[in-house]
Design a protein around this motif. Structure first.
Motif, mmCIF file in Angstrom:
data_model
loop_
_atom_site.group_PDB
_atom_site.id
_atom_site.type_symbol
_atom_site.label_atom_id
_atom_site.label_comp_id
_atom_site.label_asym_id
_atom_site.label_seq_id
_atom_site.Cartn_x
_atom_site.Cartn_y
_atom_site.Cartn_z
ATOM 1 N N ILE A 294 -9.077 -1.166 7.094
ATOM 2 C CA ILE A 294 -8.598 -0.787 6.573
ATOM 3 C C ILE A 294 -8.625 -0.618 5.660
ATOM 4 C CG2 ILE A 294 -6.892 0.909 8.275
ATOM 5 C CD1 ILE A 294 -4.848 -1.713 7.088
ATOM 6 N N ALA A 295 -8.339 -0.272 4.504
ATOM 7 C CA ALA A 295 -8.371 -0.571 2.935
ATOM 8 C C ALA A 295 -7.724 -0.144 2.228
ATOM 9 C CB ALA A 295 -9.533 0.470 1.891
ATOM 10 N N ILE A 296 -6.752 -1.314 1.788
ATOM 11 C CA ILE A 296 -5.060 -1.106 0.703
ATOM 12 C C ILE A 296 -5.922 -1.145 -0.402
ATOM 13 C CG2 ILE A 296 -3.984 -1.594 3.356
ATOM 14 C CD1 ILE A 296 -3.743 -4.985 1.793
ATOM 15 N N GLU A 297 -6.562 -2.605 -1.071
ATOM 16 C CA GLU A 297 -7.058 -2.611 -2.426
ATOM 17 C C GLU A 297 -6.454 -3.542 -2.609
ATOM 18 O OE1 GLU A 297 -10.340 -1.512 -1.927
ATOM 19 O OE2 GLU A 297 -10.110 0.104 -1.320
ATOM 20 N N ALA A 298 -5.194 -3.381 -2.784
ATOM 21 C CA ALA A 298 -3.863 -4.370 -3.659
ATOM 22 C C ALA A 298 -3.280 -4.356 -3.049
ATOM 23 C CB ALA A 298 -3.709 -4.228 -4.880
ATOM 24 N N ALA A 299 -2.454 -5.697 -2.582
ATOM 25 C CA ALA A 299 -0.730 -5.832 -1.609
ATOM 26 C C ALA A 299 0.404 -5.603 -2.312
ATOM 27 C CB ALA A 299 -1.102 -7.231 -1.104
ATOM 28 N N SER A 300 0.451 -5.108 -3.876
ATOM 29 C CA SER A 300 1.471 -5.296 -4.274
ATOM 30 C C SER A 300 1.534 -3.690 -5.011
ATOM 31 C CB SER A 300 1.387 -5.864 -5.510
ATOM 32 O OG SER A 300 0.738 -5.218 -7.132
ATOM 33 N N GLU A 301 2.592 -2.591 -4.362
ATOM 34 C CA GLU A 301 2.502 -1.658 -4.511
ATOM 35 C C GLU A 301 2.426 -0.910 -6.209
ATOM 36 O OE1 GLU A 301 6.244 1.511 -3.030
ATOM 37 O OE2 GLU A 301 5.599 0.459 -1.775
ATOM 38 N N ARG A 302 2.677 -1.888 -7.350
ATOM 39 C CA ARG A 302 2.491 -1.438 -8.429
ATOM 40 C C ARG A 302 1.831 -1.366 -8.321
ATOM 41 N NH1 ARG A 302 0.872 -3.843 -13.044
ATOM 42 N NH2 ARG A 302 -0.025 -5.518 -11.733
#
Length: 496
Positions: A294-302
Motif C-alpha cells: 500500500i502507499a501512504i507517502e506521509a505518516a502525518s495527516e497534515r
C-alpha cells in the motif's frame, strides 16, 4: 522458451526495438512488448528485439526505437548505439545511417535532455501514433520520413512544440510474448486501467496519464481467458486499478474460476489503501499472493493533505487489518521523505504509526519502504526545491535506527541517486554533453559529480513560477496554468 500470442509478419524494413537494459527486464515491460507486437504484426516491417545483453548479433537496422522508462536509461541507449557503431548525436548521422527514435514515460515527461540523440521522439500514449509512424517509415526515405512525421500527433521533432498523444482505451494491452527469461517468468500481465484520479502533487505518473481511463469489464475478462490458455500466472496492472468501476466484479470472476478448479497464480501491483476489501484480499490469497503493498507517502495527516493524498489514518489502519484478517502474511508500506514543508514532527509520525500498526497486528510482517522526494515535470511540485542530500540521509539514518528499536523493517532509496534523478528529470538541452561524458566515465555515482565540474554545467535546483520551463514545449492536459493554481493553493493550505 518464448511463446508468441499472435502471428507475426516479416518485411524488408528492419526496425530494431531496443530496450536500454537487460533482456530480463525487457521481457517484463508491458508497454515495450506491446509496441513490439504492433511492429511485428505490421506488413512490411521486420521487427527485431534487443537489449543491452543481446545486441552483438545484430547488424545496423534501418531504424531503431528505444523505450525509456527510467531516468538512467540513457546509459543503456548509449551502450546499444555504441555496440552498433552508431554515433550518439543525431547531427553526426548521415542519410545512410538508421533513424533513431524513442518513447516511454521519461520521454513523455521531459524529452529535452535527450533530444540531441534522437531524430524524433514520441510523446504520450504510443498505440495509435506508433502505427502511423511505422507506415511513414516503411514507405519513405529517412529525409522524407522526417518531414512527414512532424504531422503525426504525439511525434516530437526536436525543439518544435508537440501535443501529447492520448489514446481511447479499447483493445486491452496484455503480455504478447510469454517467456521464462523474463523478470516475471511466464506471467500474463493485463493493463486494467491507465492513470490515477488522485492527482497527488508529486506524482508524474498520475498527471501525464490523465484522464483516468479503464478498459471494459468484458474486454478484461476476454484477456484473462486468453492468458489462461497459455499460463496460470495472471497479473493485473495499473496505477489505480481498484478505481475500475467493476474491479470487485473482476476479482469475483477470478475467485469463482479458482473455486471451480482453475489454477491461477494472481498478482496485483499494489492495493489502494482506502479501498482494500475482504474479497479483494481473499482472492489474492487464493491466488497464492502472500504479501502486497500500500502507499501512504506521509505518516502525518497534515502532510498527506498537503500533497493531495487524501487518506485518513483510520483508513491506513483498516487496510492493514483487512489484509491480516483475510490471509496476507505482510504488507510493504510505500512512503516518502523530503516532501516540501516536512518537519521533524512529520518524520516522527512514521514511528508512531509503525508502533500502532505493530501493536494492533501482532505477528503480521510490516516493512516501510522509503524513497526521497524527486520533483517532476507536469506536476504541481515541478517548481519545488529538493531537500539537501545530507539532510535526507540524516533522516534516513534516524528512521532506520528508530524502526530497528521497534522491530520494524525499513528500506531506503539512495538519496544521492535520487538527487541525480531530479537533475535529469528537470534538465534541458544543456545536459546532452553531460550525459555522454557520464556514460564514458562508467556511469557510477562519482561520474556525475566530476562531470558536472569538468564541463562547468550549472544545475537548476528549483524554478520560478514565472519562467519558461524546458518541457513547456509539450501541450498536455492539465495545462501549466492549472498546475500553477494548484501549487499556489497547496502552499497556501500549508501555511494555514
Amino acid at each position: 522458451m518464448e511463446r508468441f500470442l499472435y502471428n507475426s509478419n516479416k518485411g524488408d524494413y528492419t526496425l530494431l526495438m531496443a530496450y536500454p537494459a537487460v533482456e530480463e527486464f525487457a521481457l517484463a515491460s508491458l508497454g515495450y512488448l506491446w509496441l513490439y507486437k504492433i511492429a511485428d504484426m505490421t506488413e512490411g516491417i521486420n521487427a527485431l528485439r534487443c537489449a543491452t545483453d543481446s545486441i552483438d548479433k545484430f547488424k545496423q537496422p534501418q531504424a531503431a526505437a528505444f523505450s525509456m522508462s527510467f531516468d538512467f536509461d540513457f546509459m543503456g541507449v548509449f551502450e546499444i548505439l555504441e555496440k552498433l557503431g552508431i554515433p550518439f548525436y543525431a547531427n553526426e548521422r548521415d542519410e545512410n545511417q538508421p533513424l533513431i527514435f524513442a518513447g516511454g514515460p521519461v520521454i513523455t515527461t521531459n524529452p529535452r535532455p535527450y533530444e540531441a540523440f534522437f531524430d524524433f521522439m514520441m510523446i504520450g500514449d504510443g498505440e495509435d501514433s506508433f502505427k502511423k509512424v511505422l507506415e511513414i517509415l516503411k514507405n519513405n526515405s529517412k529525409k522524407e520520413a522526417l518531414k512527414l512525421l512532424g504531422n503525426v500527433e504525439g511525434v516530437y521533432i526536436p525543439s518544435k512544440p508537440v501535443k501529447k498523444s492520448t489514446t481511447v482505451l479499447e483493445e486491452v494491452i496484455y503480455t504478447p510474448v510469454l517467456s521464462d527469461k523474463g523478470y516475471f517468468k511466464d506471467t500474463f500481465i493485463i493493463e486494467v486501467a491507465r492513470g490515477c484520479m488522485n492527482r497527488c502533487a508529486f506524482c508524474t505518473a498520475s498527471y501525464i496519464n490523465l484522464p483516468f481511463r479503464n478498459y471494459s469489464y468484458e474486454k478484461i475478462i476476454e484477456a484473462i481467458e486468453l492468458g489462461l490458455q497459455y499460463t496460470k500466472k495472471i497479473a493485473l496492472l495499473g496505477a489505480q486499478i481498484s478505481a475500475h468501476p467493476q474491479f470487485e466484479d473482476i476479482m469475483k470472476y477470478l475467485s469463482d474460476k479458482m473455486d471451480n478448479g482453475v489454477e491461477i497464480e494472481l498478482g496485483i501491483s499494489s492495493l489502494r489503501t482506502d479501498s482494500v476489501t475482504p474479497q479483494m484480499v481473499q482472492t489474492l490469497v487464493k491466488g497464492g499472493q502472500k504479501h502486497s503493498t500500500i502507499a501512504i507517502e506521509a505518516a502525518s495527516e497534515r502532510l498527506r493533505k498537503f500533497i493531495n493524498k487524501n487518506l485518513k489514518e483510520e483508513q491506513i489502519l483498516n487496510a492493514v487489518k483487512v489484509a491480516r484478517e483475510n490471509g496476507l502474511k505482510g504488507l510493504k508500506i510505500y512512503s516518502m521523505i523530503g516532501i516540501p514543508t516536512e518537519t521533524q514532527e512529520d518524520i516522527d509520525e512514521f514511528l508512531r504509526l509503525g508502533r500502532v500498526i505493530k501493536e494492533e497486528n501482532k505477528g503480521f510482517n510490516i516493512e516501510f519502504s522509503f524513497s526521497t522526494f524527486v520533483p517532476k515535470p507536469h506536476t504541481p511540485f515541478q517548481w519545488a526545491l529538493r531537500e539537501d542530500t545530507k539532510s535526507l540521509e540524516a533522516k534516513q539514518k534516524y528512521l532506520e535506527k528508530e524502526f530497528a528499536k521497534l522491530g520494524i523493517a525499513s528500506k531506503f532509496s539512495s538519496a544521492k541517486w535520487d538527487y541525480w534523478q531530479s537533475v535529469l528529470s528537470r534538465g534541458g538541452v544543456e545536459l546532452a554533453p553531460f550525459l555522454v561524458e557520464v556514460y564514458k566515465k562508467g556511469g557510477k555515482i562519482g561520474a556525475y559529480k566530476s562531470t558536472l565540474k569538468d564541463l562547468n554545467i550549472s544545475v537548476n535546483e528549483s524554478f520560478d513560477i514565472s519562467e519558461e520551463l524546458p518541457w513547456d514545449i509539450i501541450e498536455i492536459e492539465p495545462g501549466k496554468l492549472l498546475l500553477i493554481n494548484e501549487y499556489n493553493r497547496l502552499n497556501k493550505k500549508a501555511s494555514l
